[in-house]
Design a protein around this motif. Structure first.
Motif, PDB file in Angstrom:
ATOM      1  N   LEU A  42     -13.159   5.267   0.690  1.00  0.00           N
ATOM      2  CA  LEU A  42     -12.511   6.607   1.416  1.00  0.00           C
ATOM      3  C   LEU A  42     -11.275   6.637   0.836  1.00  0.00           C
ATOM      4  CD1 LEU A  42     -13.568   5.942   5.292  1.00  0.00           C
ATOM      5  CD2 LEU A  42     -14.548   7.469   3.547  1.00  0.00           C
ATOM      6  N   THR A  43     -10.661   8.140   0.447  1.00  0.00           N
ATOM      7  CA  THR A  43      -9.320   8.241   0.126  1.00  0.00           C
ATOM      8  C   THR A  43      -8.776   9.168   1.027  1.00  0.00           C
ATOM      9  OG1 THR A  43     -10.303   7.924  -2.466  1.00  0.00           O
ATOM     10  CG2 THR A  43      -7.945   9.325  -2.023  1.00  0.00           C
ATOM     11  N   ILE A  44      -7.772   8.677   1.495  1.00  0.00           N
ATOM     12  CA  ILE A  44      -7.099   9.564   2.567  1.00  0.00           C
ATOM     13  C   ILE A  44      -5.529   9.783   2.270  1.00  0.00           C
ATOM     14  CG2 ILE A  44      -6.422   9.067   5.212  1.00  0.00           C
ATOM     15  CD1 ILE A  44      -8.396   6.517   4.454  1.00  0.00           C
ATOM     16  N   ASP A  45      -5.238  11.169   2.384  1.00  0.00           N
ATOM     17  CA  ASP A  45      -4.170  11.428   1.948  1.00  0.00           C
ATOM     18  C   ASP A  45      -3.104  11.546   3.239  1.00  0.00           C
ATOM     19  OD1 ASP A  45      -4.931  12.279  -0.422  1.00  0.00           O
ATOM     20  OD2 ASP A  45      -5.529  14.276  -0.065  1.00  0.00           O
ATOM     21  N   ILE A  46      -1.811  10.786   3.104  1.00  0.00           N
ATOM     22  CA  ILE A  46      -0.967  10.853   3.981  1.00  0.00           C
ATOM     23  C   ILE A  46       0.406  11.076   3.713  1.00  0.00           C
ATOM     24  CG2 ILE A  46       0.324   8.758   5.681  1.00  0.00           C
ATOM     25  CD1 ILE A  46      -2.040   7.285   5.196  1.00  0.00           C
ATOM     26  N   ALA A  47       1.037  11.820   4.624  1.00  0.00           N
ATOM     27  CA  ALA A  47       2.179  12.507   4.257  1.00  0.00           C
ATOM     28  C   ALA A  47       3.364  12.170   5.442  1.00  0.00           C
ATOM     29  CB  ALA A  47       2.136  13.963   4.245  1.00  0.00           C
ATOM     30  N   PHE A  67       8.314   0.948   8.144  1.00  0.00           N
ATOM     31  CA  PHE A  67       6.970   1.762   8.185  1.00  0.00           C
ATOM     32  C   PHE A  67       5.968   0.715   7.405  1.00  0.00           C
ATOM     33  CE2 PHE A  67       4.006   4.389   6.049  1.00  0.00           C
ATOM     34  CZ  PHE A  67       3.329   5.042   7.128  1.00  0.00           C
ATOM     35  N   LEU A  68       6.468   0.625   5.946  1.00  0.00           N
ATOM     36  CA  LEU A  68       5.174   0.043   5.364  1.00  0.00           C
ATOM     37  C   LEU A  68       4.881  -1.259   5.899  1.00  0.00           C
ATOM     38  CD1 LEU A  68       6.900   0.872   1.442  1.00  0.00           C
ATOM     39  CD2 LEU A  68       4.621   1.860   2.549  1.00  0.00           C
ATOM     40  N   SER A  69       5.914  -2.035   6.241  1.00  0.00           N
ATOM     41  CA  SER A  69       5.267  -3.476   6.580  1.00  0.00           C
ATOM     42  C   SER A  69       4.526  -3.508   7.965  1.00  0.00           C
ATOM     43  CB  SER A  69       6.796  -4.238   6.943  1.00  0.00           C
ATOM     44  OG  SER A  69       7.473  -3.642   7.866  1.00  0.00           O
ATOM     45  N   ALA A  70       4.912  -2.443   8.883  1.00  0.00           N
ATOM     46  CA  ALA A  70       4.372  -2.467  10.193  1.00  0.00           C
ATOM     47  C   ALA A  70       2.550  -1.898   9.687  1.00  0.00           C
ATOM     48  CB  ALA A  70       4.904  -1.442  11.052  1.00  0.00           C
ATOM     49  N   PHE A  71       2.765  -0.800   8.826  1.00  0.00           N
ATOM     50  CA  PHE A  71       1.247  -0.188   8.536  1.00  0.00           C
ATOM     51  C   PHE A  71       0.469  -0.901   8.053  1.00  0.00           C
ATOM     52  CE2 PHE A  71      -1.017   3.344   6.111  1.00  0.00           C
ATOM     53  CZ  PHE A  71      -1.435   3.799   7.356  1.00  0.00           C
ATOM     54  N   GLY A  90       6.100   7.962  11.815  1.00  0.00           N
ATOM     55  CA  GLY A  90       6.495   8.401  10.240  1.00  0.00           C
ATOM     56  C   GLY A  90       5.705   8.951   9.346  1.00  0.00           C
ATOM     57  N   ALA A  91       4.349   9.265   9.765  1.00  0.00           N
ATOM     58  CA  ALA A  91       3.385   9.693   8.673  1.00  0.00           C
ATOM     59  C   ALA A  91       2.152  10.300   9.629  1.00  0.00           C
ATOM     60  CB  ALA A  91       3.173   8.849   7.950  1.00  0.00           C
ATOM     61  N   GLN A  92       1.470  11.131   8.750  1.00  0.00           N
ATOM     62  CA  GLN A  92       0.155  11.572   9.571  1.00  0.00           C
ATOM     63  C   GLN A  92      -0.823  11.746   8.391  1.00  0.00           C
ATOM     64  OE1 GLN A  92       1.438  15.521  11.082  1.00  0.00           O
ATOM     65  NE2 GLN A  92       1.785  16.528   9.130  1.00  0.00           N
ATOM     66  N   VAL A  93      -2.128  11.749   9.127  1.00  0.00           N
ATOM     67  CA  VAL A  93      -3.095  11.834   7.950  1.00  0.00           C
ATOM     68  C   VAL A  93      -3.547  13.408   7.700  1.00  0.00           C
ATOM     69  CG1 VAL A  93      -5.770  11.451   7.818  1.00  0.00           C
ATOM     70  CG2 VAL A  93      -4.588   9.891   8.863  1.00  0.00           C
ATOM     71  N   GLU A  94      -3.787  13.654   6.441  1.00  0.00           N
ATOM     72  CA  GLU A  94      -4.075  14.967   6.056  1.00  0.00           C
ATOM     73  C   GLU A  94      -5.416  15.329   5.534  1.00  0.00           C
ATOM     74  OE1 GLU A  94      -1.211  15.992   3.026  1.00  0.00           O
ATOM     75  OE2 GLU A  94       0.057  16.667   4.352  1.00  0.00           O
ATOM     76  N   GLU A  95      -5.852  14.708   4.730  1.00  0.00           N
ATOM     77  CA  GLU A  95      -7.326  14.902   4.162  1.00  0.00           C
ATOM     78  C   GLU A  95      -7.844  13.410   3.939  1.00  0.00           C
ATOM     79  OE1 GLU A  95      -7.884  17.437   0.794  1.00  0.00           O
ATOM     80  OE2 GLU A  95      -6.609  19.227   1.829  1.00  0.00           O
ATOM     81  N   ILE A  96      -9.345  13.612   4.058  1.00  0.00           N
ATOM     82  CA  ILE A  96     -10.108  12.394   4.076  1.00  0.00           C
ATOM     83  C   ILE A  96     -11.067  12.609   3.012  1.00  0.00           C
ATOM     84  CG2 ILE A  96     -11.482  10.418   4.969  1.00  0.00           C
ATOM     85  CD1 ILE A  96      -9.916  10.479   7.502  1.00  0.00           C
ATOM     86  N   HIS A  97     -11.413  11.915   1.861  1.00  0.00           N
ATOM     87  CA  HIS A  97     -12.473  11.979   0.871  1.00  0.00           C
ATOM     88  C   HIS A  97     -13.320  10.920   0.822  1.00  0.00           C
ATOM     89  CE1 HIS A  97     -10.028  15.576  -0.293  1.00  0.00           C
ATOM     90  NE2 HIS A  97      -8.986  14.946  -0.371  1.00  0.00           N
ATOM     91  N   THR A  98     -14.486  11.292   0.924  1.00  0.00           N
ATOM     92  CA  THR A  98     -15.543  10.075   0.309  1.00  0.00           C
ATOM     93  C   THR A  98     -15.970   9.807  -1.057  1.00  0.00           C
ATOM     94  OG1 THR A  98     -16.891  10.617   2.546  1.00  0.00           O
ATOM     95  CG2 THR A  98     -17.764   9.085   1.211  1.00  0.00           C
TER      96      THR A  98
END
Length: 405
Positions: free
Chosen positions: A55-60, A69-73, A254-262
């Protein structure tokens, strides 16, 4: 009796055995070549496009490049059990530098020496394609190590890390440190070169571990968009992944999911692999068929030479069955010997293939094809039977009275 019979004409026995050996080795070699070919296609695809299904997930979000953010995520993603990696698109790429001569680090030398060393660095700026990612990236892409290691994954990073591909390593030579600068700074920041990988790219490429980058050099790194690569081994649905990530991003902020591609590129080469394997199977079957024809031809030719001998045996009281078994049994006994020899030779072939593959090859050495070996033994017996049954039937029909001629 059968062994003594085979020793009567050793050349004939050798030609018969050699004909069977070629056919059996053709089956095993076809399976091995098909396996290696399939492995090469899969490995090349995994090098360039990643393992599938994914899965490829776009995050912004404004905080994507922040260390907290990076360490917690990434810590939360690690708990999923599936390989996941962030690939971040920064606002500005890094520029790299290395001294043309001398040490990577000037140490505590004189001021003049350090200034000369700085000028060398500034004169050797290079731009490489850079992939800003996290530690699990090499689990989503097939990146065999040439030397060194991949990124370390400590809970608290202790140093800046980069990994080079082979093209980049050949450009800068043997280096333990590579210096980087950003668009808005001339400060040279040292990065530890921890390893070199074979990623299948001809373009010099650098892989940067973004978590320590965000912690130790935030002045070089800012971004507000990223791709999350998720190796979907558990076959999660996009909706369930979206729900999970939304909860995680809400917690870490700090971020949200935009699109998910299979992504499932396996469909693109499955057809090629199937055709490749079918072609090798047909080739092996034809070689076995040719081997069987050769056996029939050798058997009939040898029968013409042995007609007088077999007629005498019939005249002395040998039954039709014993004469048929004498001809057919020799071929079957040879087939067992040849099958053992073929398995030994195929083991040597397997070792040879593994030795010829480079240490950094994305293709793993093939395992021994036990199924092919079983087919080979069965084919050896079947081929010997088909090659010997016609001469055996003809020999059993010889009339003893012909011996008087």
């Amino acid at each position: 009796m059968i062994i003594k019979d085979l020793k009567i004409n050793p050349l004939r026995s050798f030609l018969t055995a050699f004909s069977m050996l070629i056919g059996i080795l053709a089956v095993i070699a076809a399976v091995l070549v098909g396996t290696v070919g399939k492995g090469y296609l899969q490995a090349t695809n995994e090098q360039l496009f990643g393992r599938t299904p994914a899965l490829t997930i776009d995050i912004a979000g404004a905080d994507i490049s922040h260390y907290r953010f990076l360490s917690a995520f990434t810590a939360r993603l690690h708990k999923t059990g599936d390989p996941t990696a962030l690939v971040i698109t920064p606002d500005n790429d890094l520029t790299y530098a290395f001294p043309a001569t001398g040490d990577d680090d000037p140490g505590s030398g004189s001021g003049e020496k350090e200034r000369m060393w700085q000028r060398q660095l500034l004169a050797n700026n290079v731009h490489f394609d850079t992939i800003y990612t996290t530690t699990d990236y090499n689990r989503l892409y097939n990146l065999p190590l040439v030397e060194g290691t991949w990124f370390h994954a400590p809970t608290s990073p202790t140093r800046l890390e980069i990994v080079l591909n082979k093209a980049a390593a050949s450009t800068i030579g043997q280096r333990s440190i590579l210096y980087a600068t950003g668009e808005n700074t001339i400060t040279l920041t040292p990065f530890n070169v921890v390893g070199t990988v074979n990623d299948g790219r001809d373009t010099p490429t650098v892989y940067v571990n973004v978590v320590p980058l965000a912690r130790f050099a935030p002045h070089l790194f800012s971004a507000n968009s990223a791709r999350l690569l998720w190796f979907n081994t558990a076959h999660h649905t996009p909706d369930s992944v979206r729900a999970y990530l939304t909860d995680v991003l809400t917690d870490v902020g700090g971020a949200q999911v935009e699109e998910i591609h299979t992504q499932n590129d396996a469909d693109n080469y499955d057809g090629v692999i199937s055709m490749l394997q079918l072609a090798f199977f047909i080739t092996a079957a034809l070689l076995l068929f040719v081997s069987a024809l050769g056996l029939i031809n050798i058997g009939l030719a040898s029968l013409d030479q042995r007609t007088h001998e077999l007629l005498i045996r019939r005249a002395l009281g040998a039954t039709r069955t014993s004469i048929a078994w004498l001809v057919l049994g020799g071929a079957l006994f040879l087939s067992l010997i040849v099958a053992v020899a073929a398995i030994v030779l195929s083991l040597f072939l397997l070792v040879l293939i593994g030795a010829l593959l480079p240490a950094d090859s994305p293709v793993s050495p093939p395992s021994y094809p036990y199924g092919a070996a079983l087919v080979a033994v069965s084919s050896s017996i079947a081929t010997a039977f088909l090659g010997g049954i016609v001469p055996a039937i003809k020999a059993s029909r010889l009339q003893p009275a012909l011996a008087l001629r």
